[in-house]
Design an enzyme around this catalytic site. Structure first.
Site, PDB file in Angstrom:
ATOM      1  N   TYR A 259       0.830  -1.221   0.000  1.00 46.49           N
ATOM      2  CA  TYR A 259       0.000   0.000   0.000  1.00 46.49           C
ATOM      3  C   TYR A 259       0.860   1.264   0.000  1.00 46.49           C
ATOM      4  O   TYR A 259       0.769   2.099  -0.909  1.00 46.49           O
ATOM      5  CB  TYR A 259      -0.940  -0.050   1.217  1.00 46.49           C
ATOM      6  CG  TYR A 259      -1.632   1.265   1.531  1.00 46.49           C
ATOM      7  CD1 TYR A 259      -2.554   1.818   0.645  1.00 46.49           C
ATOM      8  CD2 TYR A 259      -1.377   1.946   2.723  1.00 46.49           C
ATOM      9  CE1 TYR A 259      -3.197   3.017   0.938  1.00 46.49           C
ATOM     10  CE2 TYR A 259      -2.016   3.138   3.024  1.00 46.49           C
ATOM     11  CZ  TYR A 259      -2.915   3.677   2.127  1.00 46.49           C
ATOM     12  OH  TYR A 259      -3.541   4.863   2.415  1.00 46.49           O
TER      13      TYR A 259
ATOM     14  N   LYS B 200       1.503   3.886  -3.116  1.00 43.72           N
ATOM     15  CA  LYS B 200       1.078   5.285  -2.941  1.00 43.72           C
ATOM     16  C   LYS B 200       2.275   6.215  -3.178  1.00 43.72           C
ATOM     17  O   LYS B 200       2.140   7.272  -3.789  1.00 43.72           O
ATOM     18  CB  LYS B 200       0.516   5.519  -1.530  1.00 43.72           C
ATOM     19  CG  LYS B 200      -0.813   4.880  -1.222  1.00 43.72           C
ATOM     20  CD  LYS B 200      -2.007   5.484  -1.929  1.00 43.72           C
ATOM     21  CE  LYS B 200      -2.501   6.763  -1.333  1.00 43.72           C
ATOM     22  NZ  LYS B 200      -3.771   7.215  -1.972  1.00 43.72           N
TER      23      LYS B 200
HETATM   24  N1  LIG Z   1      -8.345   5.494   6.046  1.00 50.50           N
HETATM   25  C1  LIG Z   1      -7.185   5.885   6.501  1.00 50.50           C
HETATM   26  O1  LIG Z   1      -6.813   5.684   7.688  1.00 50.50           O
HETATM   27  C2  LIG Z   1      -6.241   6.649   5.578  1.00 50.50           C
HETATM   28  C3  LIG Z   1      -5.064   7.161   6.122  1.00 50.50           C
HETATM   29  C4  LIG Z   1      -4.214   7.897   5.301  1.00 50.50           C
HETATM   30  C5  LIG Z   1      -4.537   8.101   3.968  1.00 50.50           C
HETATM   31  N2  LIG Z   1      -5.684   7.572   3.460  1.00 50.50           N
HETATM   32  C6  LIG Z   1      -5.972   7.828   2.048  1.00 50.50           C
HETATM   33  O2  LIG Z   1      -7.239   8.472   1.983  1.00 50.50           O
HETATM   34  C7  LIG Z   1      -7.903   8.142   0.771  1.00 50.50           C
HETATM   35  C8  LIG Z   1      -9.298   7.648   1.089  1.00 50.50           C
HETATM   36  O3  LIG Z   1      -9.188   6.515   1.931  1.00 50.50           O
HETATM   37  P1  LIG Z   1     -10.482   5.813   2.518  1.00 50.50           P
HETATM   38  O4  LIG Z   1     -10.164   5.402   3.893  1.00 50.50           O
HETATM   39  O5  LIG Z   1     -11.676   6.647   2.239  1.00 50.50           O
HETATM   40  O6  LIG Z   1     -10.503   4.522   1.590  1.00 50.50           O
HETATM   41  P2  LIG Z   1     -11.731   3.563   1.238  1.00 50.50           P
HETATM   42  O7  LIG Z   1     -12.853   3.724   2.200  1.00 50.50           O
HETATM   43  O8  LIG Z   1     -11.148   2.218   1.038  1.00 50.50           O
HETATM   44  O9  LIG Z   1     -12.246   4.139  -0.152  1.00 50.50           O
HETATM   45  C9  LIG Z   1     -11.526   4.000  -1.317  1.00 50.50           C
HETATM   46  C10 LIG Z   1     -12.378   4.519  -2.448  1.00 50.50           C
HETATM   47  O10 LIG Z   1     -11.632   4.418  -3.667  1.00 50.50           O
HETATM   48  C11 LIG Z   1     -12.467   3.821  -4.646  1.00 50.50           C
HETATM   49  N3  LIG Z   1     -11.692   3.117  -5.665  1.00 50.50           N
HETATM   50  C12 LIG Z   1     -10.867   2.060  -5.479  1.00 50.50           C
HETATM   51  N4  LIG Z   1     -10.377   1.682  -6.672  1.00 50.50           N
HETATM   52  C13 LIG Z   1     -10.904   2.506  -7.603  1.00 50.50           C
HETATM   53  C14 LIG Z   1     -10.781   2.604  -8.994  1.00 50.50           C
HETATM   54  N5  LIG Z   1     -10.003   1.753  -9.690  1.00 50.50           N
HETATM   55  N6  LIG Z   1     -11.457   3.572  -9.649  1.00 50.50           N
HETATM   56  C15 LIG Z   1     -12.262   4.427  -8.971  1.00 50.50           C
HETATM   57  N7  LIG Z   1     -12.425   4.378  -7.641  1.00 50.50           N
HETATM   58  C16 LIG Z   1     -11.756   3.428  -6.953  1.00 50.50           C
HETATM   59  C17 LIG Z   1     -13.335   2.861  -3.850  1.00 50.50           C
HETATM   60  O11 LIG Z   1     -14.440   2.497  -4.645  1.00 50.50           O
HETATM   61  P3  LIG Z   1     -15.239   1.109  -4.447  1.00 50.50           P
HETATM   62  O12 LIG Z   1     -16.326   1.434  -3.452  1.00 50.50           O
HETATM   63  O13 LIG Z   1     -15.753   0.815  -5.798  1.00 50.50           O
HETATM   64  O14 LIG Z   1     -14.265   0.092  -3.946  1.00 50.50           O
HETATM   65  C18 LIG Z   1     -13.675   3.745  -2.673  1.00 50.50           C
HETATM   66  O15 LIG Z   1     -14.701   4.641  -3.039  1.00 50.50           O
HETATM   67  C19 LIG Z   1      -7.037   7.100   0.080  1.00 50.50           C
HETATM   68  O16 LIG Z   1      -6.292   7.729  -0.920  1.00 50.50           O
HETATM   69  C20 LIG Z   1      -6.118   6.593   1.183  1.00 50.50           C
HETATM   70  O17 LIG Z   1      -4.875   6.181   0.662  1.00 50.50           O
HETATM   71  C21 LIG Z   1      -6.548   6.851   4.223  1.00 50.50           C
END
Ligand SMILES: NC(=O)c1ccc[n+]([C@@H]2O[C@H](COP(=O)([O-])OP(=O)(O)OC[C@H]3O[C@@H](n4cnc5c(N)ncnc54)[C@H](OP(=O)(O)O)[C@@H]3O)[C@@H](O)[C@H]2O)c1
Length: 425
Positions: A239, A243
């Site tokens: 991951y 990224k």
């Molecule tokens: N959560 C954390 O603790 C955390 C911490 C630091 C950074 N981040 C970053 O924050 C961002 C959001 O994270 P999150 O926690 O909201 O993640 P999440 O709940 O897993 O959501 C990921 C989203 O990306 C979409 N996605 C995945 N593959 C795709 C594709 N090929 N085309 C279009 N959409 C796609 C998913 O759609 P589907 O519903 O279709 O799967 C979902 O809507 C990410 O960039 C992550 O790296 C998260």
């Protein structure tokens, strides 16, 4: 900039958001619609086979969640018409050129209209298949950038990354952009060739498919490959590694696009907005808290004095909006990076988290299937590998011994039966 000015900034603006069914982007969408109902349009990229299913996903997975309760209360029966005048769900996929948006008329309209792009789409599985993680987290970022280059009045592309692109290096983490090909300390090689990695994974996949592997075997092999390549280049998991490569591509191909990269640490439930404690599923630390509440988790591993960096989802969203408002006025040759965390100004120790959660769950215990409160275990902290080994020995060795003796006795018994049968015959 005052809060009102930040909110005003989005009046009459069109924002394109990817990852809209995900946890973070949902909080963002809700916030914009709540505080700035005069936003012009929100285009939301959603993985779906057609427009109808992207709309269905938007309603089922975004609007119908508890998160939208405040908006439902505010708009009542007018919510549907408000949403249909502001939100356009779009079926697409960041793995493809033009983000898989095949309707050229729609694409042209988007390119003319979009002021801001927020790329929140990602696969957040630490051990994702290498090919999948590269397609979404690495080349997905490039596809969003290429899409941005067509947007004639784009003010800013905000890309959501992670603080863990820095791997496990301790100390202060600088808000510095990656250079193409960089590796991390501890890497076994000194250069990261992203196109070479893409070629490698494709060749490996073709070879494995030619061996008639099952999908399960293929997945497991490609997951292992991801971790292997991550470790080779100095990252702890697929991951954070993919990224980081996404960030490198943005840096390399930026041209004149105004880009901000946000790097949140561990995102937790909402602090205040739209209400405290909203979370979806068990994500990061929540699984530990629930394990504790269910009485299943009996030990915490780690140094109790370590600062645990976590940040509520609504604070991340607020930071994103502030960055968008401020940085859209100041175009920069360099990518602007923001680390979004808590450990510098508001540090919390691992042991404090353990105590707070313990106290909370004692007052508000989880209940079992029959509705009875679950008794939590008194949780121990194991702060070193030797204490962990001792714990395993004391707790599990007697069980293992019993198991070993019972396996041995059943083995002897079966041999005895076989010998008796043989003699009787
Ligand atoms: N959560 C954390 O603790 C955390 C911490 C630091 C950074 N981040 C970053 O924050 C961002 C959001 O994270 P999150 O926690 O909201 O993640 P999440 O709940 O897993 O959501 C990921 C989203 O990306 C979409 N996605 C995945 N593959 C795709 C594709 N090929 N085309 C279009 N959409 C796609 C998913 O759609 P589907 O519903 O279709 O799967 C979902 O809507 C990410 O960039 C992550 O790296 C998260």
């Amino acid at each position: 900039m005052e809060v009102d000015k930040i909110v005003q900034h989005f009046e009459g603006k069109t924002i394109f958001i990817t990852g809209a069914t995900g946890f973070l982007a949902k909080v963002l969408v809700e916030k914009i619609l709540r505080v700035q109902p005069n936003v012009k349009k929100l285009f939301l990229l959603i993985r779906a086979s057609n427009v109808r299913s992207s709309e269905q996903r938007f309603h089922k997975e975004v609007v119908d969640t508890e998160l939208f309760q405040v908006l439902r209360n505010k708009w009542g029966e007018n919510l549907t018409s408000f949403l249909s005048s502001k939100v356009v769900p779009i079926s697409g996929d960041v793995c493809h050129e033009n983000l898989g948006i095949i309707n050229t008329e729609l694409r042209d309209a988007m390119w003319k209209d979009i002021d801001f792009i927020v790329n929140s789409a990602a696969t957040t599985r630490f051990d994702e298949r290498y090919d999948v993680a590269m397609d979404i987290n690495t080349f997905g970022a490039l596809h969003v950038l290429n899409f941005a280059k067509n947007c004639s009045k784009l003010k800013l592309l905000l890309h959501v990354s992670t603080a863990f692109v820095h791997g496990t290096s301790p100390g202060l983490i600088l808000e510095k952009q990656f250079q193409m090909g960089e590796t991390l300390e501890g890497a076994k090689v000194s250069y990261l060739d992203i196109n070479g990695e893409k070629k490698l994974v494709e060749e490996r996949k073709t070879k494995l498919q030619a061996q008639n592997m099952t999908e399960k075997e293929l997945t497991s092999t490609l997951k292992d490959l991801g971790v292997e390549r991550a470790v080779l280049h100095g990252w702890p998991n697929t991951y954070s590694y993919t990224k980081a490569m996404g960030e490198m591509l943005l840096e390399k191909f930026k041209e004149n696009i105004n880009i901000v990269i946000m790097r949140p640490t561990i995102i937790t439930s909402t602090w205040r907005e739209p209400f405290p404690g909203w979370m979806e599923g068990l994500r990061t630390l929540d699984s530990i808290f629930v394990g504790l509440g269910k009485g299943k988790l009996k030990v915490f591993l780690g140094d109790p004095n370590t600062t645990l960096d976590m940040i509520p989802g609504d604070m991340v969203v607020n930071s994103m909006l502030v960055a968008m408002a401020i940085r859209s006025h100041q175009s920069s040759d360099e990518i602007i990076i923001y680390n979004i965390g808590s450990s510098l100004r508001n540090p919390i120790k691992y042991d404090n988290v353990r105590c707070l959660i313990y106290q909370y769950l004692k007052r508000n215990p989880l209940v079992n299937d029959t509705g009875k409160p679950i008794k939590m275990a008194k949780v121990k902290i194991l702060s070193s590998m030797s204490s962990f080994h001792r714990y395993i020995e004391i707790r599990y060795l007697p069980i293992l011994k019993v198991k070993f003796v019972s396996i041995l006795s059943s083995l002897l018994l079966s041999i005895l039966i076989k010998v008796t049968n043989y003699m009787c015959n």
